[in-house]
Design a protein around this motif. Structure first.
Motif, PDB file in Angstrom:
ATOM      1  N   PRO A 312       2.886   4.221  13.626  1.00 33.59           N
ATOM      2  CA  PRO A 312       2.164   2.943  13.671  1.00 33.59           C
ATOM      3  C   PRO A 312       1.841   2.422  12.262  1.00 33.59           C
ATOM      4  CG  PRO A 312       1.173   4.539  15.182  1.00 33.59           C
ATOM      5  CD  PRO A 312       2.207   5.278  14.402  1.00 33.59           C
ATOM      6  N   GLU A 313       1.943   1.107  12.112  1.00 31.64           N
ATOM      7  CA  GLU A 313       1.759   0.478  10.795  1.00 31.64           C
ATOM      8  C   GLU A 313       0.387   0.794  10.186  1.00 31.64           C
ATOM      9  OE1 GLU A 313       2.011  -4.088   9.170  1.00 31.64           O
ATOM     10  OE2 GLU A 313       3.389  -3.498  10.787  1.00 31.64           O
ATOM     11  N   ASP A 314      -0.671   0.701  10.995  1.00 32.02           N
ATOM     12  CA  ASP A 314      -2.028   0.966  10.495  1.00 32.02           C
ATOM     13  C   ASP A 314      -2.159   2.402  10.007  1.00 32.02           C
ATOM     14  OD1 ASP A 314      -2.524  -1.559  11.271  1.00 32.02           O
ATOM     15  OD2 ASP A 314      -3.765  -1.064  13.021  1.00 32.02           O
ATOM     16  N   PHE A 315      -1.554   3.324  10.747  1.00 34.12           N
ATOM     17  CA  PHE A 315      -1.593   4.747  10.404  1.00 34.12           C
ATOM     18  C   PHE A 315      -1.006   4.978   9.011  1.00 34.12           C
ATOM     19  CE2 PHE A 315       0.617   8.825  10.150  1.00 34.12           C
ATOM     20  CZ  PHE A 315      -0.342   9.720  10.597  1.00 34.12           C
ATOM     21  N   VAL A 316       0.158   4.370   8.755  1.00 34.62           N
ATOM     22  CA  VAL A 316       0.842   4.550   7.465  1.00 34.62           C
ATOM     23  C   VAL A 316       0.008   3.961   6.332  1.00 34.62           C
ATOM     24  CG1 VAL A 316       2.913   3.956   6.122  1.00 34.62           C
ATOM     25  CG2 VAL A 316       3.136   4.594   8.533  1.00 34.62           C
ATOM     26  N   ARG A 317      -0.511   2.741   6.563  1.00 36.87           N
ATOM     27  CA  ARG A 317      -1.300   2.077   5.514  1.00 36.87           C
ATOM     28  C   ARG A 317      -2.580   2.844   5.198  1.00 36.87           C
ATOM     29  NH1 ARG A 317      -0.127  -3.282   7.357  1.00 36.87           N
ATOM     30  NH2 ARG A 317      -2.080  -3.254   8.507  1.00 36.87           N
ATOM     31  N   GLU A 318      -3.204   3.361   6.245  1.00 35.80           N
ATOM     32  CA  GLU A 318      -4.478   4.072   6.097  1.00 35.80           C
ATOM     33  C   GLU A 318      -4.283   5.408   5.365  1.00 35.80           C
ATOM     34  OE1 GLU A 318      -7.298   6.034   9.359  1.00 35.80           O
ATOM     35  OE2 GLU A 318      -6.786   3.935   9.798  1.00 35.80           O
ATOM     36  N   HIS A 319      -3.186   6.110   5.696  1.00 33.27           N
ATOM     37  CA  HIS A 319      -2.953   7.428   5.101  1.00 33.27           C
ATOM     38  C   HIS A 319      -2.418   7.356   3.671  1.00 33.27           C
ATOM     39  CE1 HIS A 319      -3.708   9.211   9.000  1.00 33.27           C
ATOM     40  NE2 HIS A 319      -3.609  10.409   8.456  1.00 33.27           N
ATOM     41  N   PHE A 320      -1.632   6.322   3.382  1.00 28.64           N
ATOM     42  CA  PHE A 320      -0.969   6.264   2.066  1.00 28.64           C
ATOM     43  C   PHE A 320      -1.182   4.910   1.386  1.00 28.64           C
ATOM     44  CE2 PHE A 320       1.508   8.892   5.062  1.00 28.64           C
ATOM     45  CZ  PHE A 320       1.218  10.134   4.509  1.00 28.64           C
ATOM     46  N   PRO A 321      -2.461   4.552   1.150  1.00 29.24           N
ATOM     47  CA  PRO A 321      -2.737   3.207   0.624  1.00 29.24           C
ATOM     48  C   PRO A 321      -2.084   2.949  -0.736  1.00 29.24           C
ATOM     49  CG  PRO A 321      -4.704   4.617   0.533  1.00 29.24           C
ATOM     50  CD  PRO A 321      -3.696   5.336   1.349  1.00 29.24           C
ATOM     51  N   ASN A 322      -2.146   3.940  -1.633  1.00 29.30           N
ATOM     52  CA  ASN A 322      -1.617   3.737  -2.992  1.00 29.30           C
ATOM     53  C   ASN A 322      -0.096   3.661  -3.008  1.00 29.30           C
ATOM     54  OD1 ASN A 322      -4.136   3.851  -4.666  1.00 29.30           O
ATOM     55  ND2 ASN A 322      -4.299   5.799  -3.605  1.00 29.30           N
ATOM     56  N   ILE A 323       0.532   4.558  -2.257  1.00 34.61           N
ATOM     57  CA  ILE A 323       1.999   4.567  -2.210  1.00 34.61           C
ATOM     58  C   ILE A 323       2.502   3.281  -1.551  1.00 34.61           C
ATOM     59  CG2 ILE A 323       4.022   5.753  -1.255  1.00 34.61           C
ATOM     60  CD1 ILE A 323       2.466   8.367  -1.505  1.00 34.61           C
ATOM     61  N   HIS A 324       1.840   2.888  -0.463  1.00 32.55           N
ATOM     62  CA  HIS A 324       2.219   1.682   0.270  1.00 32.55           C
ATOM     63  C   HIS A 324       2.178   0.461  -0.660  1.00 32.55           C
ATOM     64  CE1 HIS A 324       1.248  -1.799   3.021  1.00 32.55           C
ATOM     65  NE2 HIS A 324       2.377  -1.358   3.529  1.00 32.55           N
ATOM     66  N   GLU A 325       1.089   0.351  -1.418  1.00 29.87           N
ATOM     67  CA  GLU A 325       0.900  -0.795  -2.311  1.00 29.87           C
ATOM     68  C   GLU A 325       1.929  -0.787  -3.451  1.00 29.87           C
ATOM     69  OE1 GLU A 325      -2.682  -2.514  -5.122  1.00 29.87           O
ATOM     70  OE2 GLU A 325      -3.180  -1.105  -3.520  1.00 29.87           O
ATOM     71  N   LYS A 326       2.123   0.394  -4.037  1.00 27.83           N
ATOM     72  CA  LYS A 326       3.085   0.517  -5.142  1.00 27.83           C
ATOM     73  C   LYS A 326       4.493   0.124  -4.671  1.00 27.83           C
ATOM     74  CE  LYS A 326       4.693   2.490  -9.065  1.00 27.83           C
ATOM     75  NZ  LYS A 326       4.234   2.312 -10.439  1.00 27.83           N
ATOM     76  N   LEU A 327       4.906   0.614  -3.486  1.00 33.41           N
ATOM     77  CA  LEU A 327       6.246   0.313  -2.971  1.00 33.41           C
ATOM     78  C   LEU A 327       6.391  -1.173  -2.626  1.00 33.41           C
ATOM     79  CD1 LEU A 327       6.935   3.451  -0.733  1.00 33.41           C
ATOM     80  CD2 LEU A 327       7.940   2.935  -2.953  1.00 33.41           C
ATOM     81  N   LEU A 328       5.322  -1.767  -2.073  1.00 39.90           N
ATOM     82  CA  LEU A 328       5.374  -3.208  -1.762  1.00 39.90           C
ATOM     83  C   LEU A 328       5.686  -4.018  -3.021  1.00 39.90           C
ATOM     84  CD1 LEU A 328       2.513  -4.174   0.742  1.00 39.90           C
ATOM     85  CD2 LEU A 328       4.986  -4.198   1.119  1.00 39.90           C
TER      86      LEU A 328
END
Length: 528
Positions: A312-328
């Protein structure tokens, strides 16, 4: 005339190990901490995962000890593993007291799980634990009246009995000669006791998650001063470093696989870990790194895919906020698409031999953290045991120094650094060329999979470069680049020499010429 400073204790390195020791020592003594570059430019700040410690209801010290020994392929020293694991909860409590904002669930610490662990036991601050720890330790050190922090100091060599005004062959360490990066002058820093906490040697390799300054300085300096070095062939490769030609060294934490991420071959579109290990993506790092290396070589790929977009999208964002933001920011949305990854050098399991008190072979010299071989990691480090080792041995060294303080005599008069016979370099291109060459042949010949022939080729090139760099070092004034090149080359030589001595495959040392594992685990110890 070089500047001379004297403190009770000198610490080389401002990461988790160095600052832990500094804070413990400063309760009673004056401490000088030297850092190459910025105070926060070491590996500690980039440790994403967390710190392994037993807090889970169903978990025990025995489980953590067993997981560490299994990952280390039996090369660990059991007494060291017990010593570190049993002190882990105390280390977490002390960090909490310093204000590290660990993630919690209700009144309890939130624990995540990583490869090789049989239980959830990773205490963390989102996916940027090291940064939070580094900030808390630096703030506490900066606020302490007994601690002096000096950034921008590149250490050249340990000061030993050889540098006393009345020469002595004692091997006793009295501090360090360091280049002031701002002024270009060499300073003499003298102390009754010295703690080496200078990090690993990851930049020997072309692809590495290590910071720019991880050039094996402490390991090379201790070796030149006469200390034994052990298990340098055990270089850990992290299976999943972001493949991006602009962004170097961005690590995709193990926890992405721990929380359901899958490794996919981009050519076949298939998940490939089932062909390699029944533990799939949660197999130990060496297994996963070799599997990725095999897929890349077999299919001629530049990278493989790590995919967690089925969660689930929320799960990924919640668990890996820094990685998610950096990759975006790089145009990759990990909630919808896979991440391109390659293995990269990640951790130096070998290093300067120390005992449970952090003592090296040289009187007056202690060491802690990634520059050491304490017996904790063996042939492969278990995830999130590295920060833990820094706290435990930083404190152990400080405790021993304070307990034995009366045995540490006042330093004798030390000769200043002599640069009367050298000139400024006119050929910086030589350094750059040699640096690139070392990292390339180490990656190709002394990487994840090795052969005797490849190792001998690397050794041959190192011999040629040693003559060249030695000649250069003798004629020109030192610069940070030259100091690092000399240490990088020395570290590479120790890695290759160790790898040629081990006639088996164990843990991180995998050679096609000796695929079997010997019945008895033996350390590779090099004596200067």
């Amino acid at each position: 005339m070089s500047q001379q400073s004297q403190h009770d204790i000198l610490i080389i390195g401002s990461g988790a190990a160095g600052l832990t020791a500094a804070l413990a020592l400063a309760e009673e003594r004056t401490v000088l901490v030297l850092a190459k570059g910025r105070l926060d430019s070491g590996s500690t700040a980039s440790a994403q995962g967390g710190i392994a410690a037993v807090f889970d209801a169903g978990d025990t010290f025995e489980n953590h000890i067993r997981d560490t020994m299994v990952a280390g392929a039996g090369l660990n020293r059991l007494e060291t593993v017990e010593f570190v694991v049993e002190r882990a909860p105390h280390a977490i409590d002390r960090l909490s007291a310093l204000g590290v904002p660990f993630n919690t669930e209700g009144h309890d610490l939130h624990l995540t799980r990583e490869g090789g662990h049989s239980h959830r036991r990773i205490v963390h601050v989102n996916d940027a634990t090291g940064l939070a720890v580094q900030q808390a330790l630096l703030k506490a050190a900066a606020d302490h009246p007994n601690i002096t922090l000096l950034a921008g100091r590149s250490c050249i060599d340990l000061i030993t009995g050889r540098h006393e005004e009345r020469y002595s062959g004692s091997g006793r360490v009295w501090g360090v000669y360091a280049l002031n990066e701002a002024t270009g002058r060499v300073e003499t820093h003298v102390a009754r006791a010295t703690v080496l906490a200078s990090g690993g040697a990851g930049r020997c390799y072309l692809f590495s998650t290590a910071p720019r300054g991880a050039t094996g300085d402490g390991i090379a300096m201790a070796w030149r001063a006469g200390a034994r070095v052990s298990n340098m062939e055990m270089m850990q490769f992290h299976p999943t470093c972001l493949y991006n030609l602009e962004v170097k060294n961005f690590l995709i934490t193990e926890a992405v696989r721990g929380e359901g991420g899958r490794l996919i071959n981009p050519t076949t579109g298939k998940r490939f870990m089932p062909y390699y290990d029944e533990r799939l993506e949660l197999a130990p790092r060496d297994v996963v790194a070799r599997a990725i290396d095999a897929e890349i070589k077999r299919y001629g790929l530049d990278y493989v895919h790590l995919d967690i977009s089925h969660m689930p999208e929320d799960f990924v964002r919640e668990h890996f906020p820094n990685i998610h933001e950096k990759l975006l920011g790089l145009g990759i949305d990990m909630t919808k698409e896979p991440i391109p990854v390659v293995p990269a050098q990640h951790y130096t399991c070998g290093g300067v031999v120390i005992d449970l008190r952090g003592r090296t072979d040289l009187p007056g010299l202690y060491a802690a953290g990634e520059c050491t071989e304490s017996g904790l990691h063996g042939a492969n480090r278990l995830a999130s045991n590295s920060l833990l080792e820094c706290f435990v041995f930083g404190e152990a060294a400080a405790t021993d120094i304070l307990a034995r303080w009366d045995e540490f005599e006042q330093p004798p008069p030390i000769r200043p650094w002599d640069e009367s016979r050298v000139t400024d370099s006119d050929e910086e291109v030589v350094i750059k060329q040699n640096w690139t060459e070392i990292r390339r042949f180490m990656w190709n010949y002394v990487g994840i999979v090795r052969t005797t022939k490849r190792l001998e080729r690397a050794q041959h090139r190192i011999k040629l470069l040693q003559d060249e760099v030695g000649d250069y070092y003798g004629h020109f004034r030192v610069t940070t680049d030259l100091i690092e090149l000399r240490n990088l080359l020395q570290s590479a030589e120790l890695i290759v020499r160790s790898a040629l001595k081990r006639h088996e495959s164990r843990g991180l040392h995998y050679t096609l010429d000796y695929p079997q594992t010997d019945p008895e685990a033996r350390d590779t110890v090099l004596v200067p």
